[in-house]
Motif scaffolding. Structure first.
Motif, short mmCIF file in Angstrom:
data_model
loop_
_atom_site.label_atom_id
_atom_site.label_comp_id
_atom_site.label_asym_id
_atom_site.label_seq_id
_atom_site.Cartn_x
_atom_site.Cartn_y
_atom_site.Cartn_z
N VAL A 25 4.58 10.99 10.70
CA VAL A 25 3.76 10.80 11.90
C VAL A 25 4.21 11.74 13.01
O VAL A 25 3.40 12.39 13.68
CB VAL A 25 3.81 9.33 12.37
CG1 VAL A 25 3.18 9.18 13.76
CG2 VAL A 25 3.09 8.43 11.37
N GLN A 78 -0.35 7.36 10.18
CA GLN A 78 -0.12 6.16 10.99
C GLN A 78 -0.45 4.91 10.18
O GLN A 78 0.23 3.88 10.28
CB GLN A 78 -0.96 6.22 12.26
CG GLN A 78 -0.71 5.08 13.24
CD GLN A 78 0.70 5.05 13.76
OE1 GLN A 78 1.20 6.06 14.27
NE2 GLN A 78 1.38 3.92 13.64
N TRP A 79 -1.52 5.00 9.36
CA TRP A 79 -1.88 3.88 8.50
C TRP A 79 -0.75 3.58 7.52
O TRP A 79 -0.39 2.42 7.31
CB TRP A 79 -3.17 4.21 7.76
CG TRP A 79 -3.71 3.08 6.93
CD1 TRP A 79 -4.49 2.05 7.32
CD2 TRP A 79 -3.49 2.89 5.52
NE1 TRP A 79 -4.78 1.23 6.27
CE2 TRP A 79 -4.18 1.72 5.14
CE3 TRP A 79 -2.78 3.61 4.54
CZ2 TRP A 79 -4.18 1.24 3.84
CZ3 TRP A 79 -2.78 3.13 3.23
CH2 TRP A 79 -3.47 1.96 2.89
N ASN A 80 -0.19 4.63 6.91
CA ASN A 80 0.93 4.43 6.00
C ASN A 80 2.12 3.80 6.71
O ASN A 80 2.81 2.92 6.16
CB ASN A 80 1.35 5.76 5.38
CG ASN A 80 0.35 6.26 4.35
OD1 ASN A 80 -0.38 5.48 3.75
ND2 ASN A 80 0.33 7.57 4.13
N ASN A 126 3.40 1.04 -4.97
CA ASN A 126 2.01 0.67 -4.71
C ASN A 126 1.19 0.78 -5.98
O ASN A 126 0.19 1.51 -6.06
CB ASN A 126 1.42 1.55 -3.60
CG ASN A 126 1.55 3.03 -3.89
OD1 ASN A 126 2.38 3.44 -4.70
ND2 ASN A 126 0.73 3.84 -3.23
N ASP A 156 0.82 -1.21 0.00
CA ASP A 156 0.00 0.00 0.00
C ASP A 156 0.85 1.26 0.00
O ASP A 156 0.33 2.35 -0.25
CB ASP A 156 -0.93 0.01 1.22
CG ASP A 156 -1.98 -1.08 1.13
OD1 ASP A 156 -2.78 -1.05 0.19
OD2 ASP A 156 -2.00 -1.97 2.01
N ASP A 178 2.05 1.86 9.38
CA ASP A 178 1.74 0.46 9.67
C ASP A 178 1.88 -0.41 8.41
O ASP A 178 2.27 -1.59 8.51
CB ASP A 178 0.32 0.33 10.23
CG ASP A 178 0.17 1.00 11.59
OD1 ASP A 178 1.19 1.18 12.27
OD2 ASP A 178 -0.97 1.33 11.97
N LYS A 179 1.57 0.18 7.24
CA LYS A 179 1.62 -0.60 6.01
C LYS A 179 3.04 -0.80 5.48
O LYS A 179 3.22 -1.46 4.45
CB LYS A 179 0.78 0.10 4.93
CG LYS A 179 -0.71 0.06 5.21
CD LYS A 179 -1.22 -1.37 5.33
CE LYS A 179 -2.72 -1.41 5.59
NZ LYS A 179 -3.24 -2.79 5.69
N THR A 180 4.04 -0.25 6.17
CA THR A 180 5.42 -0.56 5.77
C THR A 180 5.80 -1.98 6.14
O THR A 180 6.82 -2.49 5.67
CB THR A 180 6.41 0.43 6.44
OG1 THR A 180 6.27 0.35 7.87
CG2 THR A 180 6.14 1.85 5.98
N TYR A 238 7.87 7.69 6.62
CA TYR A 238 6.52 7.60 7.16
C TYR A 238 6.50 7.86 8.66
O TYR A 238 5.57 8.48 9.18
CB TYR A 238 5.93 6.22 6.84
CG TYR A 238 5.90 5.95 5.35
CD1 TYR A 238 4.94 6.53 4.54
CD2 TYR A 238 6.87 5.13 4.76
CE1 TYR A 238 4.91 6.29 3.18
CE2 TYR A 238 6.85 4.89 3.40
CZ TYR A 238 5.87 5.48 2.61
OH TYR A 238 5.86 5.25 1.25
N GLN A 265 -4.09 9.96 11.41
CA GLN A 265 -4.60 8.61 11.19
C GLN A 265 -4.09 8.06 9.85
O GLN A 265 -3.68 6.89 9.77
CB GLN A 265 -6.13 8.61 11.23
CG GLN A 265 -6.72 8.85 12.60
CD GLN A 265 -8.24 8.91 12.57
OE1 GLN A 265 -8.86 8.95 11.52
NE2 GLN A 265 -8.84 8.92 13.76
N ALA A 266 -4.13 8.91 8.81
CA ALA A 266 -3.64 8.47 7.50
C ALA A 266 -2.13 8.20 7.54
O ALA A 266 -1.65 7.21 6.97
CB ALA A 266 -3.96 9.51 6.44
#
Length: 313
Positions: free
Chosen positions: A102, A151-153, A180, A68, A155-157, A98, A148-149
């Motif tokens: 954050v 943090q989502w990025n 991605n 992602d 986490d997707k690492t 990322y 939130q966006a």
């Protein structure tokens, strides 16, 4: 099986004539032809729809792993064809940019939250404007969404297995850069959480097949054995009958009679999980019709299972 039955009959006929039990007249001379015709019309032809047989295939869903987020791969945590559980780490992407994002948004959010508290306090003391409070609240809401966006990025690492399965044809290495983009998958993941077995049945033999009917399959991967199962469903479409959206008129094409596909679930689920994708075999489906033919079909299928020891095709 037809040859075996005729051989037994001819042996019995020869013995009866030899010992004088019957006279070898015109009727007995023509009896093998009569028996052959009777077996075809009363047993072997109806067996095609009473206990249809067809090739079986094991297949599994393949998932193209597309991250992602884009970045440099820092770790590949899997090896090819090794069983994995859902959630296991496949590979990791450099999280530095990322993580920095954050931290930056977190700092801005902290400042905006402090300003919101100050403006709210002034407003409650009638020393500030309600507009200023709403403006600061809007900033806090925007930064919360951005955090939130971000943090989502972050986490997707860490890319994880979507289901139970394994990675195959693994070429990804540390230092490679992934994107991605759906046209640039990083690896192929084979989902083993659901093993699917399908059987091709000729259309003329598929008329009485229904969910819940008994199935027996002889896999070439395990010669000499026959495995039981049940019909799950009959797929209601094949490619030749599919209409596709087009800006042109209907293009005539040759109509071909292709087999229908029947989906089967094996009784032995543990064995099903061990079957490799692409395993082939021969399957027989026992319908509610021409039950007398079921015995013949069971014998024939077991002959196929035994011949699998030497027949590679």
């Amino acid at each position: 099986m037809m040859i075996a039955i005729m051989s037994v009959y001819l042996a019995l006929l020869f013995g009866a004539v030899w010992f004088g039990l019957i006279r070898f007249n015109t009727f007995w001379k023509s009896s093998p032809l009569i028996l052959l015709l009777f077996l075809n019309l009363a047993l072997f032809i109806p067996m095609g729809w009473g206990a249809p047989q067809g090739p079986a295939l094991v297949f599994r869903n393949a998932v193209s792993i597309v991250p992602d987020v884009a970045g440099e791969v820092t770790e590949v945590a899997v090896t090819a064809n090794t069983p994995l559980k859902a959630g296991d780490v496949l590979f990791k992407i450099d999280a530095t940019p990322y993580d920095a994002q954050v931290k930056s948004i977190t700092a801005q959010l902290k400042l905006s939250t402090t300003r919101l508290a100050q403006m709210t306090q002034l407003y409650e003391r009638d020393a500030g404007r309600g507009f200023d409070v709403e403006q600061r609240q809007s900033e806090v809401d925007q930064l919360t969404g951005q955090l939130q966006a971000a943090q989502w990025n972050l986490d997707k690492t860490v890319v994880r297995a979507p289901a139970d399965g394994y990675v195959t044809n693994l070429a990804l290495r540390k230092g490679a850069r992934v994107a991605n983009l759906p046209l640039s998958p990083a690896m192929a993941f084979i989902d083993t959480s659901d093993t699917r077995v399908v059987v091709e049945i000729n259309q003329i033999d598929a008329r009485y097949i229904a969910p819940g009917q008994e199935v027996e399959i002889a896999f070439k991967f395990v010669p000499g054995r026959v495995f039981g199962g049940k019909v799950e469903s009959i797929l209601q479409a094949v490619a030749t009958g599919q209409a596709q959206i087009s800006g042109t008129a209907v293009a005539p094409k040759e109509i071909q009679t292709v087999p229908f596909v029947v989906r089967v679930k094996l009784d032995d689920e543990e064995f099903a999980k061990r079957l490799p994708a692409g395993a082939t075999g021969t399957a027989a489906i026992y319908t509610e019709h021409v039950r007398v033919s079921h015995i013949i079909r069971r014998v024939l299928l077991r002959q196929v299972a035994i011949l699998d020891y030497v027949n590679p095709f």
